[in-house]
Motif scaffolding. Sequence first.
Motif, PDB file in Angstrom:
ATOM      1  N   GLN A  68      -2.120  -3.841   1.172  1.00 28.39           N
ATOM      2  CA  GLN A  68      -3.411  -3.270   0.803  1.00 28.39           C
ATOM      3  C   GLN A  68      -4.490  -3.913   1.664  1.00 28.39           C
ATOM      4  O   GLN A  68      -4.455  -5.108   1.937  1.00 28.39           O
ATOM      5  CB  GLN A  68      -3.715  -3.544  -0.675  1.00 28.39           C
ATOM      6  CG  GLN A  68      -2.795  -2.848  -1.658  1.00 28.39           C
ATOM      7  CD  GLN A  68      -3.135  -1.371  -1.829  1.00 28.39           C
ATOM      8  OE1 GLN A  68      -4.004  -0.850  -1.140  1.00 28.39           O
ATOM      9  NE2 GLN A  68      -2.431  -0.702  -2.728  1.00 28.39           N
ATOM     10  N   HIS A  81       9.420   5.449  -1.382  1.00 29.31           N
ATOM     11  CA  HIS A  81       8.593   6.198  -0.434  1.00 29.31           C
ATOM     12  C   HIS A  81       7.408   5.362   0.019  1.00 29.31           C
ATOM     13  O   HIS A  81       6.825   4.598  -0.770  1.00 29.31           O
ATOM     14  CB  HIS A  81       8.067   7.491  -1.074  1.00 29.31           C
ATOM     15  CG  HIS A  81       9.074   8.588  -1.122  1.00 29.31           C
ATOM     16  ND1 HIS A  81       9.041   9.677  -0.286  1.00 29.31           N
ATOM     17  CD2 HIS A  81      10.169   8.746  -1.912  1.00 29.31           C
ATOM     18  CE1 HIS A  81      10.059  10.478  -0.569  1.00 29.31           C
ATOM     19  NE2 HIS A  81      10.758   9.942  -1.551  1.00 29.31           N
ATOM     20  N   SER A  82       7.030   5.517   1.296  1.00 30.16           N
ATOM     21  CA  SER A  82       5.819   4.914   1.823  1.00 30.16           C
ATOM     22  C   SER A  82       5.392   5.692   3.053  1.00 30.16           C
ATOM     23  O   SER A  82       6.223   5.965   3.926  1.00 30.16           O
ATOM     24  CB  SER A  82       6.043   3.441   2.189  1.00 30.16           C
ATOM     25  OG  SER A  82       4.862   2.876   2.747  1.00 30.16           O
ATOM     26  N   GLY A  83       4.117   6.055   3.113  1.00 29.72           N
ATOM     27  CA  GLY A  83       3.606   6.772   4.277  1.00 29.72           C
ATOM     28  C   GLY A  83       4.279   8.094   4.523  1.00 29.72           C
ATOM     29  O   GLY A  83       4.426   8.521   5.669  1.00 29.72           O
ATOM     30  N   GLN A  92       3.143  -1.740   4.326  1.00 30.20           N
ATOM     31  CA  GLN A  92       1.811  -2.196   4.711  1.00 30.20           C
ATOM     32  C   GLN A  92       1.138  -2.852   3.520  1.00 30.20           C
ATOM     33  O   GLN A  92       1.316  -2.441   2.364  1.00 30.20           O
ATOM     34  CB  GLN A  92       0.944  -1.030   5.192  1.00 30.20           C
ATOM     35  CG  GLN A  92       1.461  -0.335   6.437  1.00 30.20           C
ATOM     36  CD  GLN A  92       0.554   0.807   6.846  1.00 30.20           C
ATOM     37  OE1 GLN A  92      -0.516   1.018   6.284  1.00 30.20           O
ATOM     38  NE2 GLN A  92       0.989   1.557   7.854  1.00 30.20           N
ATOM     39  N   LYS A 136       0.831  -1.205   0.000  1.00 26.65           N
ATOM     40  CA  LYS A 136       0.000   0.000   0.000  1.00 26.65           C
ATOM     41  C   LYS A 136       0.865   1.254   0.000  1.00 26.65           C
ATOM     42  O   LYS A 136       1.762   1.408   0.829  1.00 26.65           O
ATOM     43  CB  LYS A 136      -0.889  -0.010   1.239  1.00 26.65           C
ATOM     44  CG  LYS A 136      -1.768   1.236   1.393  1.00 26.65           C
ATOM     45  CD  LYS A 136      -2.562   1.151   2.679  1.00 26.65           C
ATOM     46  CE  LYS A 136      -3.411   2.403   2.882  1.00 26.65           C
ATOM     47  NZ  LYS A 136      -4.173   2.342   4.155  1.00 26.65           N
ATOM     48  N   GLY A 137       0.598   2.136  -0.952  1.00 28.53           N
ATOM     49  CA  GLY A 137       1.200   3.458  -0.940  1.00 28.53           C
ATOM     50  C   GLY A 137       2.697   3.503  -1.124  1.00 28.53           C
ATOM     51  O   GLY A 137       3.362   4.399  -0.600  1.00 28.53           O
ATOM     52  N   VAL A 138       3.258   2.543  -1.867  1.00 31.76           N
ATOM     53  CA  VAL A 138       4.695   2.526  -2.096  1.00 31.76           C
ATOM     54  C   VAL A 138       4.978   3.014  -3.507  1.00 31.76           C
ATOM     55  O   VAL A 138       4.354   2.531  -4.463  1.00 31.76           O
ATOM     56  CB  VAL A 138       5.281   1.113  -1.893  1.00 31.76           C
ATOM     57  CG1 VAL A 138       6.791   1.127  -2.112  1.00 31.76           C
ATOM     58  CG2 VAL A 138       4.950   0.599  -0.500  1.00 31.76           C
ATOM     59  N   GLU A 139       5.895   3.951  -3.650  1.00 25.14           N
ATOM     60  CA  GLU A 139       6.224   4.469  -4.967  1.00 25.14           C
ATOM     61  C   GLU A 139       7.693   4.884  -5.020  1.00 25.14           C
ATOM     62  O   GLU A 139       8.338   5.088  -3.998  1.00 25.14           O
ATOM     63  CB  GLU A 139       5.325   5.657  -5.318  1.00 25.14           C
ATOM     64  CG  GLU A 139       5.407   6.804  -4.327  1.00 25.14           C
ATOM     65  CD  GLU A 139       4.461   7.934  -4.693  1.00 25.14           C
ATOM     66  OE1 GLU A 139       4.007   7.967  -5.840  1.00 25.14           O
ATOM     67  OE2 GLU A 139       4.187   8.790  -3.825  1.00 25.14           O
TER      68      GLU A 139
END
Length: 794
Positions: free
Chosen positions: A691, A651-653, A689, A628-631
Amino acid sequence: MLVSLEWLKEYVDLPAGLTPEQIMHDLTLATVEVEGVVFTGQALDRVCVAEVLQADKVPDTKLTLTTCDAGEHGVLSVVCGATNVRAGLRVALALPGAQIYPKGAAEAVEVREAEVRGLASHAVICSAGEIGLAAVFPPADEQSIMELDELAGIPAGTPLASAIGFTDAVFEIDNKSLTNRPDLWGHYGIARELAAIYDAPLSTLPRAPEVAASDALLAPSDAALCNRFTATVFEGVTVTGAPLAMRSRLARVGQRSIDLFVDLTNYVMFACGQPSHAYDADELDLPMCARASRDGEAVTLLDGSEVHAHPSVPYIADARRPLAVAGVMGGEASGVTPGSRRIFLEMANFDARLIRAASQRTGARTEASSRFEKALDTQRIDAGLGLFHQLLADIQPEAKAVAFQDAAAAPTVPAEVRVGHRYITSRLGVDFPVARITRYLESLGFSVQESAGIFTLTAPTWRSTGDVSLPADIVEEVARLHGYDNFRFVPPQVALTHLPRAKRVPLDRQVRELLAGAGLQEVFTYPWAKRAQLQAAADSWQEFMTLEMPPAPDQERLRPVLLPNLLEAVDTNLRYFDTFGLFEVGAVYPGAGEGVAAAAVLVGDDAGHLFRRVRGVVEHVIRGAQLKGVELRPSIEPHDWVDPSVRLDIHSGGEVIGVVGRVSNRSKRLAGIDRAEVLAFECRLEALQFQPTRENSYQRVAEFPTSWFDVSVLLADTVPWAQVEAAVVGMDSLLREVRWVGEYRGDGVPQGARSLTLRVIAGAEDRTLVSEEVDGLRARVLETLEKTLGARQR
């Protein structure tokens, strides 16, 4: 550990016709892993014993023209440059075809007939170093040849290997497979195993004679350190060289000859596994004891190193000063010298953990410490004393033992195990008769009593220091003597039932499987790292957590990231491969705490290709693990090991949890990597994290075929691919996908720019696109790239 077959045969009468290869196979299956066998005589092929009949100096040179009797090989003329060559000398003669190592040669040189200063030379008179025998015949100096006076009764022409006992097979045993078997750290222990495997007779070791008891040799020792301490004083000794047979055996197992008493203690250790140490009795201020070191004390060891007092370093000391590090190495102040006439023999048993700690603290890993730290039984001292007495009596009958003291604080207690007959047979799948189980165990030294299907077993002391303690240990003993390859394979019966819904697989396992699926090889490394690799991966390496007792002086710090050990693995594998990929998932210690990270390295010669691949691997993990939210974003802050021109942040969170990039030239140089490109990524797993649920959506399969076209444009290097992809995909509903094809920098392309080729895939749901529509889309793509990104068509 090296084990001599000829030495083993002194203790066990092996069946006739048994080959070294068969022994290697059987010992590996039943007891320990034998990694290989070396036939020591092969290195001495075409080397024979010869006698120098005549030796004449060559005028105006330092050479000597000799005439040598080589027996069946004839009388040969040999030009020799050694200072000690003379008529009547027995020498080692390398005949044409022999392989020798002249001084300074890294590889073997084949002996050939030659002409030296116009004189014919048909062979080579060898020094010990030239044929690998310096451990048997220590040279007087580098210019000396071997003097084989001990072979005076051997006929000239006899192969040297047979004359000195080198017609032997030496087994190389993996030390890791001996870790829980302290009884096998000597030839007699291996012989005992072979006797059990082949049901062969085993000889007994001699017992020490009665010696006058004394209470003045030993003071009370530290009971936590020393389980048993024996001292024997010998008088009337002469410190000479050891006999050839003893030196030969020691050399074959990797131990060089020093003098008679050092060789005797080493011989006893390699024979029965019991270390000992000989002192010059006249240099001691008795009594002697084993104790903890005291503040301000220091001892200089035999290797010249100085050891200072520390709680983890125990000493052997007399009434005046420390003399040795207990169980590790003796000191130089009280060692045996050529003038010694009285010998004090220390033979003791120490606590395994304390010796291990002392060895690590001092950095001295010796044959003695390797055995003590495996936990020896105290009764082994009796075998060592008996063998020492017999050997010394055979070599120097005039030497007499005049005093003996034995202080036993904690004798080894034989282990007792109760196990049911049914327990053994049910786990092995074979209904062994009681008599066969009894025979197997008694051949290993167990005392066996059986009543009503219950075995009451008493293990021998040499197996009672932690090796045998559970019923499962007895099952293993029966299985290995029966032979693992003699068990019949019975395929399991599997009943297929409904597969329950599996819980989510742990993230670290998912990451491992995804990285392996991407074609990378997994490695497992220690949680500490070498200093050079830490410097390569982190500028602030001195701030990381340190170990109180590191495994090596340059491995004192725990790894804050995985990359240091991966760089070491890269350096190792570059000796064999040019391109490869490695990964590791494991614990890291970035500060005072502990975390879990994943890292990978890709190695090759094209940095651009490797960067695209490592980025693809990261994106493959993100998608496959449903994170979740990883780029990936362009890096802003510098990283210690990353080339600033080739890097991305993970990047995450809202925080940076990892980095992708090229390992900088500085980091590669510090890690010893000098001929490859290395791209890597590392990411903290605890920051990731899943999804909350899978967001699947249905997409109807197209009824009409799609069309595609390629576009090549000149584009600034500062424009990333993600902007190109976003600009094209969002401009028209007919555009389905944009793919990267390739890029070029070089002739015809301005500095700071690249030629980028992309493939555009387009299609409609209700028709097949005609060429006019495709051409129009192509023109619009070029126009969009020009207006939004400053691109221009090539």
